[in-house]
Write a protein that holds these residues in place. Structure first.
Motif, PDB file in Angstrom:
ATOM      1  N   TYR A   1       0.542  -1.250   0.071  1.00  0.00           N
ATOM      2  CA  TYR A   1       0.129  -0.145  -0.044  1.00  0.00           C
ATOM      3  C   TYR A   1       0.914   1.195  -0.048  1.00  0.00           C
ATOM      4  CZ  TYR A   1      -4.217  -2.584   0.793  1.00  0.00           C
ATOM      5  OH  TYR A   1      -5.399  -3.272   0.818  1.00  0.00           O
ATOM      6  N   MET A   2       1.912   1.156   0.829  1.00  0.00           N
ATOM      7  CA  MET A   2       2.839   2.437   0.971  1.00  0.00           C
ATOM      8  C   MET A   2       3.312   2.544  -0.527  1.00  0.00           C
ATOM      9  SD  MET A   2       6.146   2.904   3.381  1.00  0.00           S
ATOM     10  CE  MET A   2       6.877   1.628   2.905  1.00  0.00           C
ATOM     11  N   GLY A   3       3.774   1.540  -1.101  1.00  0.00           N
ATOM     12  CA  GLY A   3       4.370   1.666  -2.586  1.00  0.00           C
ATOM     13  C   GLY A   3       3.429   2.189  -3.720  1.00  0.00           C
ATOM     14  N   ALA A   4       2.083   1.749  -3.499  1.00  0.00           N
ATOM     15  CA  ALA A   4       1.170   2.334  -4.377  1.00  0.00           C
ATOM     16  C   ALA A   4       0.882   3.709  -4.262  1.00  0.00           C
ATOM     17  CB  ALA A   4      -0.321   1.663  -4.120  1.00  0.00           C
TER      18      ALA A   4
ATOM     19  N   LEU B   1       3.743   5.538  -5.869  1.00  0.00           N
ATOM     20  CA  LEU B   1       3.500   5.600  -7.319  1.00  0.00           C
ATOM     21  C   LEU B   1       2.421   6.607  -7.483  1.00  0.00           C
ATOM     22  CD1 LEU B   1       3.423   1.666  -8.204  1.00  0.00           C
ATOM     23  CD2 LEU B   1       5.114   3.262  -8.693  1.00  0.00           C
ATOM     24  N   VAL B   2       1.280   6.667  -6.928  1.00  0.00           N
ATOM     25  CA  VAL B   2       0.359   7.774  -7.052  1.00  0.00           C
ATOM     26  C   VAL B   2       1.141   9.174  -7.089  1.00  0.00           C
ATOM     27  CG1 VAL B   2      -1.560   8.895  -6.151  1.00  0.00           C
ATOM     28  CG2 VAL B   2      -1.697   6.337  -6.491  1.00  0.00           C
ATOM     29  N   ALA B   3       1.959   9.437  -5.954  1.00  0.00           N
ATOM     30  CA  ALA B   3       2.507  10.769  -5.762  1.00  0.00           C
ATOM     31  C   ALA B   3       3.537  11.062  -6.972  1.00  0.00           C
ATOM     32  CB  ALA B   3       3.302  10.730  -4.363  1.00  0.00           C
ATOM     33  N   ALA B   4       4.186   9.782  -7.087  1.00  0.00           N
ATOM     34  CA  ALA B   4       5.176  10.008  -8.461  1.00  0.00           C
ATOM     35  C   ALA B   4       4.501  10.628  -9.687  1.00  0.00           C
ATOM     36  CB  ALA B   4       5.759   8.630  -8.774  1.00  0.00           C
ATOM     37  N   GLN B   5       3.293  10.051  -9.876  1.00  0.00           N
ATOM     38  CA  GLN B   5       2.506  10.467 -11.190  1.00  0.00           C
ATOM     39  C   GLN B   5       2.383  11.869 -11.115  1.00  0.00           C
ATOM     40  OE1 GLN B   5      -0.768   8.281 -12.269  1.00  0.00           O
ATOM     41  NE2 GLN B   5       0.310   6.480 -12.439  1.00  0.00           N
TER      42      GLN B   5
ATOM     43  N   LEU C   1      10.663   8.591  -6.429  1.00  0.00           N
ATOM     44  CA  LEU C   1       9.283   8.055  -6.195  1.00  0.00           C
ATOM     45  C   LEU C   1       8.865   6.919  -6.706  1.00  0.00           C
ATOM     46  CD1 LEU C   1       7.041  11.357  -5.182  1.00  0.00           C
ATOM     47  CD2 LEU C   1       8.217   9.690  -3.512  1.00  0.00           C
ATOM     48  N   TYR C   2       9.027   6.774  -8.214  1.00  0.00           N
ATOM     49  CA  TYR C   2       8.645   5.512  -8.846  1.00  0.00           C
ATOM     50  C   TYR C   2       9.552   4.471  -8.618  1.00  0.00           C
ATOM     51  CZ  TYR C   2       5.841   7.926 -12.441  1.00  0.00           C
ATOM     52  OH  TYR C   2       4.813   8.625 -12.933  1.00  0.00           O
TER      53      TYR C   2
END
Length: 68
Positions: free
Chosen positions: A14-17, A20-24, A31-32
């Protein structure tokens, strides 16, 4: 019921997801990379090897982008 290890890897996923959202929004390669590593931990723990391969592909692409 999930084991403690499965609970921990799910939270890491979940932290990784979230990374990924923040990286977009920021297009920040770090972040990716962090996101793909965290999601890869979760998918490897669940033995979802097709998703592990997909995350490795993204990890290589963003690492290459960070280096160049």
């Amino acid at each position: 019921r999930l084991t403690p290890v499965e609970k921990m890897t799910t939270r890491i996923g979940y932290m990784g997801a979230g990374f990924l959202v923040a990286a977009q929004w920021t297009i920040e390669p770090k972040l990716y990379i962090a996101g793909f590593i965290c999601v890869m931990i979760q998918t490897a723990a669940r033995k979802q090897w097709n998703l592990v391969a997909l995350n490795i592909n993204g990890l290589i692409a963003w690492t290459k982008h960070l280096i160049s």
